[in-house]
Every structure is written in structure tokens, then in C-alpha cells.
Enzyme design. Structure first.
Site, short mmCIF file in Angstrom:
data_model
loop_
_atom_site.label_atom_id
_atom_site.label_comp_id
_atom_site.label_asym_id
_atom_site.label_seq_id
_atom_site.Cartn_x
_atom_site.Cartn_y
_atom_site.Cartn_z
N GLY A 1 0.83 -1.20 0.00
CA GLY A 1 0.00 0.00 0.00
C GLY A 1 0.86 1.25 0.00
N SER B 1 1.19 3.85 -3.29
CA SER B 1 0.65 4.96 -4.08
C SER B 1 -0.75 5.34 -3.65
CB SER B 1 0.63 4.59 -5.56
OG SER B 1 1.94 4.44 -6.06
N SER C 1 -1.39 -3.72 -6.51
CA SER C 1 -1.49 -4.99 -7.22
C SER C 1 -1.85 -6.12 -6.26
CB SER C 1 -0.16 -5.31 -7.92
OG SER C 1 0.07 -4.40 -8.97
N GLU D 1 12.83 -2.93 -5.25
CA GLU D 1 11.83 -2.95 -6.32
C GLU D 1 12.38 -2.44 -7.64
OE1 GLU D 1 7.49 -0.84 -7.23
OE2 GLU D 1 8.15 -1.15 -5.16
#
Length: 369
Positions: free
Chosen positions: A124, A126, A158, A241
Site C-alpha cells: 500500500g 501509491s 497490485s 523494487e
């Protein structure tokens, strides 16, 4: 300087290639499979192979293997389109974050489910008005007795609709500069007050979700790290990431299909294939530097920028090779339509260049008017 793979690494690559081919045969091929290919069954098969937590220290249940081994496996799985999304975030980000910043009890509670492939995690980060600029986020968590009360909204989350946990980046204080007051909290997705709305994009993918929090209550001990001082933790997450092999090979399968179809009797086509293959190998070197810890702090922004822009160029080449067939809906065209997202997910290329200029090169910020 010897860039050759060792015999053990060559054997591992062949094993990963066979595992990937078998997975594609059984589960289908997925473009950008680390985010579009979701299979809990295959996640558990990965766990049985010891390929989740491959590089995690053995004292935390990992294999303690070299980071390059994970790069090799990931390169083959994603290139083939094997469905690794159900375990990828936990393996890449959440597990290493809990190992680095989590308490002993948090590690004992959450790492085993990740390693077994039983739990799926979403992130969680953006928000509608805080994408690449995470310091602008407003989703809040306030103390109320022995609980956090969470309110706000996340977007582009996602697997929010299928995840067991969300690793939430939120604001526990509004005092001080924007990057202060940010905390990280683990929230079970079945907690009352959470509403998830999947977003179906033009490619028909629907892993992206909106997640709404309305007076969501979780225990205070779900906080990871230091309250109000988690911005550095989040930036470290983004290093994982942005600098990984997943940012380079998302449409590698499409490139290979196009090379087989292309008119290689044309020297211009051969030159373009050579240019793209050279860029791919440069990208792999950049990723290898990241996973070995040889790149400067913050350089993952440059790695992501180079690799994802390379993927855009690959997509443009594939579209030219396929010509009119690139307008007929199939799995190749699905991948082409998805390609513009590569330079947006995880931070836009413009933001990556700003990070590189300011944090790596030390360039001054332009004064605000």
C-alpha cells in the site's frame, strides 16, 4: 575481468528454464509475469524448490544463497512467462524488509507463510495524489488505546483483492517536513473497514486495485520499525523494487518471438536486433551490480530507468516486426499494450532522473519560484 557463468550457475539456469517451461505448459504464458501471472499453486511449487527466500539468511528460514542465483532464476522464469506473482512481492520486498526492520515476533509470525507460498502480500504505497512522490501521502493511522485506526485510500495496489496482507505506508504524524511522520504497518486484508475495488485496464489485466480504509483497526504491535521514521525503510524497499531483474525481462519473450519473425536478410533489421541485444546485456550488468551491492546508493533509479526504457524500445521493435498483425488481439498484442506501464510502475522515468541527479550526482535542486 571474467563475466562467464560458473558450471553451477549454468546448471541452475538450465533447471530454472525447465521449471519455467513446465509451468508455462500447465498454467499458460503471462506477459510481465511477475505482476500478471498469479498462481498460488505455482508459488507453493517454488517454495518446495527453495526458491522463495533463496537469498534470505538461513536463520530466517532462507537458503542463504548468493543474490546472483536469484537473478538467474528470476530471469528465466519471467522471460518464459511463468506465473510467479503470488510470491514475488513477499520474496523481493516484504521478507527482506521484515528481516531488516521487523521484531523477532513479527519475523516468526509472517516469514514462514511467505516461505511456504501460503500467503500473498500487496503493498500500500501509491495514492491518488501521491504516486512517485510518496512523501505526499495522506492515508493516516492514529493511536486509539492499543490499536491503530487507519483511514485513507491507496491505488494501483497490485493483488489487493487476493492478498492476505497489505504492507501499508501511512502517516502517523503531520508534524515536520513531509517525509517525517511516515510509518509502516502490517494490515490483514480481512480486517473490517477495508474495501477493495479491482481496476480493469485496457489490456484486460485487473491486478491493480483501489483499497479504501474506513476506521480500520489493527493492533499497535503491527507497526514495523520506528514510528514516524519509516521513510528510509520505504526507500530501501524501493531499492529492492527498482533494481531487480523483473525491470529488464518483462517482454523478453516478445523480443525472441519478433527475432524469429523478423526479416534478418535486411541489414537494418540485424543492426536493430544487435542494438537491442547489446542494451539487454548492459541492463543485465546494471542489475547484477545492484544485486551484488556494488552500485552506489540510489543508483537503482538509473538501473530502473535504463531497463524499463529498453523494454519500451523492445515493444516498439516488436510492433514494427508484426506490422498489421500488431492490431489483432492476441497475447503478443496484450504485451505491447501493457508496455507503456513499465516506465511508470515503481516511479516514473522523470522521477528516476531527478533521484539520480540529486541523490547520486549531487546536483542542486532548481529553486522554486
Amino acid at each position: 575481468m571474467d563475466f562467464a557463468w560458473s558450471p553451477e550457475q549454468i546448471e541452475l539456469r538450465e533447471q530454472a528454464r525447465q521449471v519455467a517451461a513446465d509451468a508455462v505448459k500447465r498454467f499458460g504464458r503471462h506477459n510481465d509475469s511477475w505482476i500478471n501471472g498469479f498462481s498460488k499453486d505455482f508459488a507453493k511449487e517454488m517454495a518446495a524448490l527453495g526458491w522463495i527466500g533463496l537469498t534470505w539468511p538461513t536463520e530466517f528460514g532462507g537458503q542463504g544463497r548468493p543474490p546472483v542465483d536469484r537473478l538467474i532464476i528470476g530471469e528465466e522464469l519471467i522471460t518464459a512467462g511463468a506465473p510467479i506473482a503470488a510470491m514475488w512481492f513477499a520474496d523481493r520486498q516484504m521478507g527482506p524488509t521484515l528481516i531488516a526492520y521487523g521484531r523477532d515476533d513479527q519475523q516468526a509470525e509472517f516469514l514462514p507463510g511467505m516461505l511456504s507460498g501460503d500467503t500473498t502480500w500487496c503493498i500500500g504505497m501509491s495514492e491518488p495524489n501521491a504516486g512517485s512522490d510518496l512523501a505526499s501521502l495522506v492515508t493516516s493511522a492514529r493511536r486509539d488505546g492499543d490499536e491503530w485506526v487507519i483511514n485513507g485510500q491507496k491505488i494501483w495496489t497490485s493483488f489487493g483483492d487476493v492478498a492476505d496482507y497489505i504492507y501499508l505506508i501511512c502517516r502517523t504524524s503531520s508534524d515536520g517536513p513531509p517525509h517525517q511522520g511516515i510509518s509502516e504497518i502490517i494490515v490483514p486484508m480481512d480486517t473490517p473497514g477495508i474495501e477493495v475495488r479491482p481496476i480493469k485496464d485496457m489490456t484486460t489485466n485487473q491486478h491493480f486495485c483501489e483499497v479504501f480504509f474506513t476506521d480500520v483497526r489493527v493492533p499497535l504491535p503491527n507497526l514495523v520499525g520506528v514510528e514516524g521514521n519509516a521513510f528510509k525503510q520505504t526507500m530501501r524497499q524501493l531499492e529492492h523494487e527498482r533494481g531487480g531483474i523483473d525491470r529488464l525481462v518483462s517482454n523478453r519473450a516478445l523480443f525472441r518471438l519478433a527475432c524469429d519473425r523478423a526479416d534478418t536478410s535486411d541489414p537494418r533489421v540485424r543492426q536493430e536486433i544487435a542494438r537491442l541485444e547489446s542494451a539487454y546485456r548492459i541492463g543485465r550488468i546494471l542489475v547484477t551490480r545492484e544485486v551484488l551491492g556494488q552500485a552506489p546508493t540510489g543508483f537503482s533509479a538509473a538501473t530502473k530507468c535504463f531497463c524499463t526504457e529498453h523494454e519500451i524500445e523492445v515493444a516498439e521493435f516488436v510492433a514494427r516486426v508484426y506490422g498489421a498483425d500488431a492490431t489483432v488481439w492476441n497475447d503478443v498484442v496484450h504485451g505491447l499494450l501493457y508496455a507503456p506501464g513499465y516506465t511508470i510502475m515503481g516511479g516514473t522515468s522523470n522521477i528516476m532522473r531527478n533521484i539520480l541527479g540529486e541523490r547520486v550526482l549531487g546536483l542542486p535542486r532548481e529553486p522554486r519560484a
